[in-house]
Enzyme design. Structure first.
Site, PDB file in Angstrom:
ATOM      1  N   SER A  65       0.293  35.989   5.393  1.00  0.00           N
ATOM      2  CA  SER A  65      -0.694  35.048   5.230  1.00  0.00           C
ATOM      3  C   SER A  65      -0.139  33.634   5.802  1.00  0.00           C
ATOM      4  O   SER A  65       0.406  33.645   6.750  1.00  0.00           O
ATOM      5  CB  SER A  65      -1.023  34.895   3.581  1.00  0.00           C
ATOM      6  OG  SER A  65      -2.212  34.082   3.562  1.00  0.00           O
ATOM      7  N   ASP A 204      -6.136  39.781   5.415  1.00  0.00           N
ATOM      8  CA  ASP A 204      -4.779  39.379   5.099  1.00  0.00           C
ATOM      9  C   ASP A 204      -3.656  40.212   4.624  1.00  0.00           C
ATOM     10  O   ASP A 204      -3.763  41.354   3.967  1.00  0.00           O
ATOM     11  CB  ASP A 204      -5.063  38.583   3.631  1.00  0.00           C
ATOM     12  CG  ASP A 204      -4.182  37.776   3.206  1.00  0.00           C
ATOM     13  OD1 ASP A 204      -3.004  37.574   3.795  1.00  0.00           O
ATOM     14  OD2 ASP A 204      -4.327  37.050   2.054  1.00  0.00           O
TER      15      ASP A 204
END
EC number: 3.1.1.-
Length: 375
Positions: A65, A204
């Site tokens: 991330s 993600d």
């Protein structure tokens, strides 16, 4: 707390494999950004080299991330084949671009909160056409393919067997940051070893590794040890020959006081959905730290592992997408204050002191290897 540098450690220091891991957490990446700026500054002072960069000292740098974005920033080369961003440019990057990335006016009620267009635009501008193989050190950036239901780990060492993973860094960075409900998933394609198109449908990286990619980064290092002589010292999981620095983006001390068993016994699916992600991420991050601490301790190498984490975030600083100037200022202050805090209840050494020790080891190791190469 980490190894003291003595004459008895220099012989083994040269063989050490160094790993840096950076957690996910959206705008909270300002916290590890502050820590990285301090660490790189110490290295520059110790080596009397204003051009010293973190990629010069770490064998593996991994992130997920926002940690994946930081990984790319400090490992992607510029036109001079040096990292395009110094560590002291990380926090200003968030201040300049964060408010546009997390702009609520671009979101929709039905669909992701943010459209991701500005995020992709700035990634393309900063990272250009650079691909994984060009990274200045080994990287480990995670994502999750929602078409195959499998994690996708982008590393340099996998490219010989899986050339389709040699994606553009901006595609990788958007993918690892594409948190469900926040940003749209990302589709792109590369070519396989046979020239066929290989399609990615990614979200993600925290879906694959949760928010703490330290185990992933260690795994990439140990896997590379089977083929790369530079990593040979950690074959057979010899963590005694590894230095691991893991940077968190902060957790909240209030979380475990928020709910009771009596209260949650009455909850339905909607109420659980509002907190389950935070619970899962907090628990997983704790277990990763617990596992690594235990492994290093069992090998009598507990000083080789340093986890830098703020465990007392409150108010707006707990939010991954609050990019207001006031909150970003608070996050930067959290990072600065963290340096003055003790490493643990049992270890009064501050993070600042521990990071200085870590920097000394990194500096000494680099000099030892440079001296050996000159013979």
């Amino acid at each position: 707390m980490i190894l003291a540098t003595t004459s008895s450690t220099f012989a083994s220091l040269e063989e050490m494999v160094t790993v840096l891991s950076i957690d996910g957490g959206g705008i909270k990446g300002i916290i590890p950004g502050t820590i990285l700026e301090f660490l790189e500054g110490q290295l520059q002072k110790m080596d009397n080299n204003a051009d010293a960069r973190l990629a010069d000292y770490f064998d593996v740098i991994g992130g997920t991330s926002t940690g994946g974005l930081l990984t790319a920033m400090i490992t992607t080369p510029n036109e001079n084949n040096r990292p395009f961003a110094a560590a002291n440019e990380i926090v200003p990057f968030y201040f300049e671009h964060g408010p546009h990335i997390f702009n609520s006016s671009t979101g929709q009620f039905f669909g992701p909160k943010y459209d991701g267009k500005y995020l992709m635009q700035v990634l393309q501008e900063k990272l250009g056409e650079t691909r994984v193989h060009q990274a200045l050190t080994e990287v480990a950036i995670s994502s999750f393919d929602i078409k195959t239901n499998k994690p996708v780990i982008f590393t340099k060492s996998n490219l010989a067997k899986s050339p389709e993973l040699d994606a553009k860094m901006y595609d990788i960075c958007y993918s690892t940051a594409a948190a469900p409900t926040y940003f749209p998933p990302h589709y792109f394609a590369t070519n396989t070893i046979n020239g066929d198109k290989y399609k990615f449908n990614l979200v993600d990286g925290a879906v694959a590794t949760v928010a703490d990619p330290a185990l992933l980064s260690v795994s990439v290092a140990t896997r590379r040890a089977q083929e790369d002589p530079a990593f040979a010292s950690i074959r057979s999981l010899n963590y005694k020959k590894m230095l691991l620095l893991s940077l968190g983006t902060g957790t909240t001390s209030e979380f475990d006081k928020t709910h009771t068993a009596e209260e949650t016994a009455k909850w339905g699916a909607l109420q659980w959905m509002l907190v389950i992600q935070q619970m899962t991420e907090a628990a997983s991050s704790y277990m990763t730290d617990y596992y690594l601490s235990t492994v290093f301790q069992d090998l009598h190498s507990q000083n080789n592992y340093l986890r830098v984490q703020e465990n007392a975030l409150t108010g707006t600083t707990t939010k991954a997408d609050d990019a207001s100037e006031a909150n970003m200022e608070l996050l930067a202050q959290v990072g600065e204050n963290l340096l003055k805090k003790p490493v643990s209840k049992d270890n009064p050494e501050t993070y600042e002191e521990a990071l200085k020790r870590f920097a000394k080891l990194l500096s000494d190791r680099k000099k030892l290897r440079a001296n050996k190469a000159s013979y």
